[in-house]
Scaffold this motif. Structure first.
Motif, short mmCIF file in Angstrom:
data_model
loop_
_atom_site.label_atom_id
_atom_site.label_comp_id
_atom_site.label_asym_id
_atom_site.label_seq_id
_atom_site.Cartn_x
_atom_site.Cartn_y
_atom_site.Cartn_z
N TRP A 64 0.83 -1.21 0.00
CA TRP A 64 0.00 0.00 0.00
C TRP A 64 0.87 1.26 0.00
O TRP A 64 0.60 2.22 -0.72
CB TRP A 64 -0.93 -0.03 1.21
CG TRP A 64 -1.73 1.23 1.37
CD1 TRP A 64 -1.49 2.26 2.23
CD2 TRP A 64 -2.88 1.63 0.61
NE1 TRP A 64 -2.42 3.26 2.07
CE2 TRP A 64 -3.29 2.90 1.08
CE3 TRP A 64 -3.59 1.02 -0.41
CZ2 TRP A 64 -4.39 3.56 0.55
CZ3 TRP A 64 -4.70 1.69 -0.92
CH2 TRP A 64 -5.07 2.94 -0.45
N MET B 93 2.46 1.70 -3.42
CA MET B 93 1.46 2.10 -4.40
C MET B 93 1.16 3.59 -4.29
O MET B 93 0.85 4.25 -5.28
CB MET B 93 0.19 1.29 -4.18
CG MET B 93 -0.75 1.29 -5.37
SD MET B 93 -2.07 0.08 -5.21
CE MET B 93 -2.90 0.61 -3.74
N LYS C 129 3.00 6.23 -11.14
CA LYS C 129 1.89 5.59 -10.42
C LYS C 129 1.68 4.16 -10.92
O LYS C 129 1.49 3.24 -10.12
CB LYS C 129 0.61 6.42 -10.61
CG LYS C 129 -0.52 6.01 -9.72
CD LYS C 129 -0.27 6.48 -8.31
CE LYS C 129 -1.48 6.24 -7.44
NZ LYS C 129 -1.18 6.45 -6.03
N ASN D 179 4.60 1.98 -9.60
CA ASN D 179 4.42 1.68 -8.19
C ASN D 179 3.30 0.66 -7.98
O ASN D 179 3.38 -0.21 -7.12
CB ASN D 179 4.13 2.96 -7.39
CG ASN D 179 5.38 3.81 -7.22
OD1 ASN D 179 6.49 3.32 -7.37
ND2 ASN D 179 5.19 5.07 -6.95
N PHE D 180 2.25 0.77 -8.79
CA PHE D 180 1.14 -0.18 -8.72
C PHE D 180 1.63 -1.59 -9.09
O PHE D 180 1.28 -2.57 -8.44
CB PHE D 180 0.01 0.27 -9.65
CG PHE D 180 -1.23 -0.57 -9.53
CD1 PHE D 180 -2.13 -0.36 -8.50
CD2 PHE D 180 -1.49 -1.59 -10.44
CE1 PHE D 180 -3.27 -1.14 -8.38
CE2 PHE D 180 -2.62 -2.38 -10.33
CZ PHE D 180 -3.52 -2.16 -9.30
N ALA E 77 3.80 -2.93 -6.25
CA ALA E 77 2.92 -3.34 -5.16
C ALA E 77 2.22 -4.65 -5.52
O ALA E 77 2.05 -5.54 -4.69
CB ALA E 77 1.89 -2.24 -4.87
#
Length: 198
Positions: free
Chosen positions: A88, A91, A178, A181-182, A185
């Motif tokens: 989390w 992300m 983003k 990072n997603f 994650a």
């Protein structure tokens, strides 16, 4: 330790250290979000923390961990919850130059401590120590196992951190960062699912 077992030990270390998992996804994300230099304490904590864990598990805790189902399950589920929290945080990371007050790479001590609640690290530690530490020479064989994982672990941690930083060159927009990072994650979540299946 017989010399003929060293290639097998080295192969195990390479296979477990260089493949995707929580540590490597976290290092790549940190490299991308904060750069290589700022991630060095995290990198060194992973590279040193796991061999230290191997040494302690090999000399002291291996039998206890293997015989205690409660301890194994507690670490497995507790580690999974922590990994979800880390996923989390990754992300929602702000990236290089982030103005968020809480955005920072992991500290050395945090990375060392993380190994003890990382279910993949426990699985690797128990597998390596049970296969390669000899009851007739536990100290020397535990030291050899830890030394091999330390040397290869430095290479693995640096590779994943550098890969994250290299990818950062293409993460020049907030949207791309983003997405990256997603994905990182997501890798951590996939590793949690794999850990909990066994």
């Amino acid at each position: 330790m017989p010399l003929e077992t060293l290639p097998a030990l080295t192969a195990l270390a390479i296979a477990t250290l260089f493949t995707p998992g929580p540590n490597n996804a976290m290092l790549a994300a940190s490299g991308a979000n904060f750069g290589f230099r700022r991630t060095i304490p995290h990198l060194l904590g992973v590279a040193a923390g796991f061999p230290l864990m191997l040494l302690i598990v090999g000399l002291v805790l291996g039998g206890l961990f293997q015989t205690s189902a409660v301890l194994r399950e507690t670490l497995r589920w507790g580690g999974a919850v922590l990994l979800l929290w880390i996923a989390w945080k990754i992300m929602n990371s702000g990236g290089i130059g982030s103005k968020r007050a809480d955005a920072r790479p992991m500290y050395f001590v945090e990375a060392v401590g993380f190994q003890w609640i990382n279910p993949k690290a426990w699985s690797m530690a128990v597998a390596a120590t049970s296969q390669f530490i000899l009851p007739s020479a536990p100290v020397i064989t535990a030291a050899i196992v830890a030394a091999i994982f330390l040397m290869l672990g430095l290479g693995s941690a640096a590779t994943w951190t550098y890969a994250g930083q290299a990818i950062a060159r293409w993460l020049t927009t907030a949207k791309r960062l983003k997405v990256f990072n997603f994905v990182m994650a997501g890798l951590i979540v996939l590793s949690i699912i794999e850990i909990l299946r066994h």
